[in-house]
Design a protein around this motif. Structure first.
Motif, PDB file in Angstrom:
ATOM      1  N   VAL A   4       9.251   8.826 -38.253  1.00  0.00           N
ATOM      2  CA  VAL A   4       8.416  10.030 -38.228  1.00  0.00           C
ATOM      3  C   VAL A   4       9.136  11.107 -39.028  1.00  0.00           C
ATOM      4  CG1 VAL A   4       7.289  11.756 -36.764  1.00  0.00           C
ATOM      5  CG2 VAL A   4       7.604   9.421 -35.908  1.00  0.00           C
ATOM      6  N   LYS A   5       8.519  11.532 -40.141  1.00  0.00           N
ATOM      7  CA  LYS A   5       9.126  12.554 -41.004  1.00  0.00           C
ATOM      8  C   LYS A   5       8.795  13.931 -40.448  1.00  0.00           C
ATOM      9  CE  LYS A   5      10.736  14.079 -45.126  1.00  0.00           C
ATOM     10  NZ  LYS A   5      11.287  15.372 -44.822  1.00  0.00           N
ATOM     11  N   VAL A   6       9.842  14.703 -40.111  1.00  0.00           N
ATOM     12  CA  VAL A   6       9.649  16.054 -39.595  1.00  0.00           C
ATOM     13  C   VAL A   6      10.726  16.956 -40.195  1.00  0.00           C
ATOM     14  CG1 VAL A   6       9.690  17.540 -37.538  1.00  0.00           C
ATOM     15  CG2 VAL A   6       8.697  15.258 -37.394  1.00  0.00           C
ATOM     16  N   ASP A   7      10.305  18.114 -40.688  1.00  0.00           N
ATOM     17  CA  ASP A   7      11.231  19.143 -41.168  1.00  0.00           C
ATOM     18  C   ASP A   7      11.128  20.346 -40.247  1.00  0.00           C
ATOM     19  OD1 ASP A   7      12.108  17.812 -43.581  1.00  0.00           O
ATOM     20  OD2 ASP A   7      10.135  18.237 -44.430  1.00  0.00           O
ATOM     21  N   ILE A   8      12.187  21.131 -40.194  1.00  0.00           N
ATOM     22  CA  ILE A   8      12.135  22.371 -39.417  1.00  0.00           C
ATOM     23  C   ILE A   8      11.334  23.384 -40.223  1.00  0.00           C
ATOM     24  CG2 ILE A   8      13.494  24.274 -38.447  1.00  0.00           C
ATOM     25  CD1 ILE A   8      15.698  22.246 -37.873  1.00  0.00           C
ATOM     26  N   SER A   9      10.257  23.891 -39.633  1.00  0.00           N
ATOM     27  CA  SER A   9       9.410  24.846 -40.345  1.00  0.00           C
ATOM     28  C   SER A   9      10.103  26.208 -40.405  1.00  0.00           C
ATOM     29  CB  SER A   9       8.049  24.976 -39.659  1.00  0.00           C
ATOM     30  OG  SER A   9       8.177  25.662 -38.431  1.00  0.00           O
ATOM     31  N   SER A  10       9.798  26.964 -41.442  1.00  0.00           N
ATOM     32  CA  SER A  10      10.413  28.293 -41.583  1.00  0.00           C
ATOM     33  C   SER A  10       9.975  29.212 -40.440  1.00  0.00           C
ATOM     34  CB  SER A  10      10.085  28.909 -42.942  1.00  0.00           C
ATOM     35  OG  SER A  10       8.701  28.918 -43.153  1.00  0.00           O
ATOM     36  N   GLU A  11       8.754  29.041 -39.958  1.00  0.00           N
ATOM     37  CA  GLU A  11       8.277  29.857 -38.830  1.00  0.00           C
ATOM     38  C   GLU A  11       9.122  29.573 -37.580  1.00  0.00           C
ATOM     39  OE1 GLU A  11       4.395  30.018 -35.946  1.00  0.00           O
ATOM     40  OE2 GLU A  11       4.050  29.641 -38.082  1.00  0.00           O
ATOM     41  N   ASP A  12       9.333  28.283 -37.283  1.00  0.00           N
ATOM     42  CA  ASP A  12      10.171  27.919 -36.135  1.00  0.00           C
ATOM     43  C   ASP A  12      11.597  28.406 -36.337  1.00  0.00           C
ATOM     44  OD1 ASP A  12       8.155  26.769 -34.698  1.00  0.00           O
ATOM     45  OD2 ASP A  12       8.665  24.703 -35.204  1.00  0.00           O
ATOM     46  N   TRP A  13      12.122  28.242 -37.538  1.00  0.00           N
ATOM     47  CA  TRP A  13      13.491  28.668 -37.843  1.00  0.00           C
ATOM     48  C   TRP A  13      13.665  30.161 -37.531  1.00  0.00           C
ATOM     49  CZ3 TRP A  13      18.034  26.459 -39.036  1.00  0.00           C
ATOM     50  CH2 TRP A  13      19.029  27.263 -39.577  1.00  0.00           C
ATOM     51  N   ASN A  14      12.697  30.945 -37.951  1.00  0.00           N
ATOM     52  CA  ASN A  14      12.762  32.398 -37.727  1.00  0.00           C
ATOM     53  C   ASN A  14      12.658  32.760 -36.250  1.00  0.00           C
ATOM     54  OD1 ASN A  14      13.040  32.913 -40.471  1.00  0.00           O
ATOM     55  ND2 ASN A  14      10.823  33.109 -40.787  1.00  0.00           N
ATOM     56  N   GLN A  15      12.047  31.888 -35.448  1.00  0.00           N
ATOM     57  CA  GLN A  15      11.906  32.140 -34.013  1.00  0.00           C
ATOM     58  C   GLN A  15      12.994  31.444 -33.192  1.00  0.00           C
ATOM     59  OE1 GLN A  15       7.918  31.080 -32.863  1.00  0.00           O
ATOM     60  NE2 GLN A  15       6.984  32.590 -34.219  1.00  0.00           N
ATOM     61  N   GLY A  16      13.956  30.790 -33.883  1.00  0.00           N
ATOM     62  CA  GLY A  16      15.031  30.099 -33.171  1.00  0.00           C
ATOM     63  C   GLY A  16      14.560  28.843 -32.459  1.00  0.00           C
ATOM     64  N   ARG A  17      13.493  28.245 -32.955  1.00  0.00           N
ATOM     65  CA  ARG A  17      12.911  27.043 -32.345  1.00  0.00           C
ATOM     66  C   ARG A  17      13.220  25.845 -33.237  1.00  0.00           C
ATOM     67  NH1 ARG A  17       7.439  24.742 -32.491  1.00  0.00           N
ATOM     68  NH2 ARG A  17       6.927  23.936 -30.425  1.00  0.00           N
ATOM     69  N   ASP A  18      13.587  24.717 -32.631  1.00  0.00           N
ATOM     70  CA  ASP A  18      13.923  23.509 -33.382  1.00  0.00           C
ATOM     71  C   ASP A  18      12.702  22.597 -33.446  1.00  0.00           C
ATOM     72  OD1 ASP A  18      14.887  20.988 -34.267  1.00  0.00           O
ATOM     73  OD2 ASP A  18      16.897  21.489 -33.557  1.00  0.00           O
ATOM     74  N   THR A  19      12.028  22.593 -34.593  1.00  0.00           N
ATOM     75  CA  THR A  19      10.809  21.806 -34.785  1.00  0.00           C
ATOM     76  C   THR A  19      11.038  20.333 -34.458  1.00  0.00           C
ATOM     77  OG1 THR A  19      10.349  23.280 -36.652  1.00  0.00           O
ATOM     78  CG2 THR A  19       8.937  21.330 -36.430  1.00  0.00           C
ATOM     79  N   MET A  20      12.209  19.812 -34.836  1.00  0.00           N
ATOM     80  CA  MET A  20      12.492  18.390 -34.649  1.00  0.00           C
ATOM     81  C   MET A  20      12.637  18.032 -33.172  1.00  0.00           C
ATOM     82  SD  MET A  20      14.927  17.869 -37.970  1.00  0.00           S
ATOM     83  CE  MET A  20      15.350  16.160 -37.664  1.00  0.00           C
ATOM     84  N   ILE A  21      13.329  18.869 -32.412  1.00  0.00           N
ATOM     85  CA  ILE A  21      13.476  18.601 -30.973  1.00  0.00           C
ATOM     86  C   ILE A  21      12.113  18.701 -30.285  1.00  0.00           C
ATOM     87  CG2 ILE A  21      14.412  19.508 -28.801  1.00  0.00           C
ATOM     88  CD1 ILE A  21      17.047  19.981 -30.282  1.00  0.00           C
ATOM     89  N   GLU A  22      11.324  19.693 -30.651  1.00  0.00           N
ATOM     90  CA  GLU A  22       9.997  19.830 -30.054  1.00  0.00           C
ATOM     91  C   GLU A  22       9.122  18.624 -30.393  1.00  0.00           C
ATOM     92  OE1 GLU A  22       9.308  22.132 -27.810  1.00  0.00           O
ATOM     93  OE2 GLU A  22      11.338  22.907 -28.121  1.00  0.00           O
ATOM     94  N   SER A  23       9.215  18.132 -31.621  1.00  0.00           N
ATOM     95  CA  SER A  23       8.451  16.948 -32.023  1.00  0.00           C
ATOM     96  C   SER A  23       8.923  15.709 -31.270  1.00  0.00           C
ATOM     97  CB  SER A  23       8.580  16.715 -33.530  1.00  0.00           C
ATOM     98  OG  SER A  23       8.050  17.805 -34.252  1.00  0.00           O
ATOM     99  N   ALA A  24      10.227  15.601 -31.042  1.00  0.00           N
ATOM    100  CA  ALA A  24      10.780  14.471 -30.286  1.00  0.00           C
ATOM    101  C   ALA A  24      10.264  14.496 -28.847  1.00  0.00           C
ATOM    102  CB  ALA A  24      12.306  14.514 -30.310  1.00  0.00           C
ATOM    103  N   LYS A  25      10.224  15.683 -28.242  1.00  0.00           N
ATOM    104  CA  LYS A  25       9.696  15.800 -26.879  1.00  0.00           C
ATOM    105  C   LYS A  25       8.236  15.363 -26.831  1.00  0.00           C
ATOM    106  CE  LYS A  25      10.581  19.928 -25.233  1.00  0.00           C
ATOM    107  NZ  LYS A  25      11.015  21.331 -25.095  1.00  0.00           N
ATOM    108  N   GLU A  26       7.456  15.765 -27.840  1.00  0.00           N
ATOM    109  CA  GLU A  26       6.036  15.369 -27.894  1.00  0.00           C
ATOM    110  C   GLU A  26       5.894  13.854 -27.998  1.00  0.00           C
ATOM    111  OE1 GLU A  26       3.904  17.449 -30.969  1.00  0.00           O
ATOM    112  OE2 GLU A  26       4.675  19.396 -30.273  1.00  0.00           O
ATOM    113  N   LEU A  27       6.758  13.205 -28.791  1.00  0.00           N
ATOM    114  CA  LEU A  27       6.713  11.741 -28.902  1.00  0.00           C
ATOM    115  C   LEU A  27       6.924  11.083 -27.546  1.00  0.00           C
ATOM    116  CD1 LEU A  27       8.690  10.521 -32.071  1.00  0.00           C
ATOM    117  CD2 LEU A  27       6.281  10.212 -31.558  1.00  0.00           C
ATOM    118  N   ILE A  28       7.897  11.586 -26.795  1.00  0.00           N
ATOM    119  CA  ILE A  28       8.185  11.019 -25.467  1.00  0.00           C
ATOM    120  C   ILE A  28       7.012  11.263 -24.520  1.00  0.00           C
ATOM    121  CG2 ILE A  28       9.698  11.182 -23.442  1.00  0.00           C
ATOM    122  CD1 ILE A  28      12.008  11.774 -25.496  1.00  0.00           C
TER     123      ILE A  28
END
Length: 196
Positions: free
Chosen positions: A161-185
């Motif tokens: 699963v290809k996922v990059d950290i979005s600039s919006e998440d980066w600016n909010q201190g949110r890790d797009t990849m960890i959130e995507s991993a949680k969604e997969l589980i």
């Protein structure tokens, strides 16, 4: 951040036993520069209950460019300690090299594991370092490692699963990849309940 230190099977088992009520595990190996292949194998062995063919290794046999042994099969053996068979998501990026790349190669063979993030950096073939007479340093893989289909892993492994950290998440201190991993589980368990 590295596989430079070894893992104690008893400690690893205790950790997995303590997580027994957990729905899934996210293994974040982003920017892991590698270390010992045996450490990568020991960690991966905690996620399989059967012996699995995961790849091949070739050894240099002479001075010629193509002087290499026939590919030897590599296997992932189950741990003698606790085994985890629930969902696992491994987070990767371009900073994953050497033994960490080898770890990804082994883990991607397991049916309950997803590799998420970016292509790994590669370099999993037991690197040798040398200094040239002009002072330049050279590093090369002495023993190329191939995946189970015979593809070189030297130049990296693509994620499931290809996922990059979005600039919006980066600016909010949110890790797009960890959130995507949680969604997969979460999706894994939702699909299970939908089937029942």
């Amino acid at each position: 951040e590295s596989f430079a230190g070894g893992f104690n099977t008893d400690n690893l088992s205790m950790m997995l036993i303590n997580l027994k009520e957990t729905k899934g595990i996210i293994l974040d190996i982003r920017n892991n520069s590698g270390g010992m292949l045996t450490a990568a194998e020991k960690l991966a062995s905690a996620f399989t209950k059967e012996k699995i063919h995961c790849g091949y290794i070739r050894h240099k046999t002479g001075k010629g460019h193509y002087d290499s042994s026939k590919p030897e099969r590599l296997y992932l053996e189950p741990s003698k300690g606790a085994i985890w068979l629930r969902p696992v998501v491994v987070l990767t990026n371009r900073g994953v090299y050497s033994a960490a790349n080898y770890f990804v190669m082994m883990m991607r063979k397991l049916p309950h594991v997803a590799i998420l993030g970016d292509r790994t950096g590669g370099g999993s073939g037991m690197p040798l370092n040398s200094t040239l007479p002009n002072g330049w340093n050279i590093r090369f893989s002495a023993c190329p490692i191939l995946d189970a289909q015979g593809n070189h892993t030297e130049f990296g492994i693509e994620p499931d699963v290809k996922v990059d950290i979005s600039s919006e998440d980066w600016n909010q201190g949110r890790d797009t990849m960890i959130e995507s991993a949680k969604e997969l589980i979460f999706d894994y368990y939702k699909n299970l309940s939908d089937k029942e």
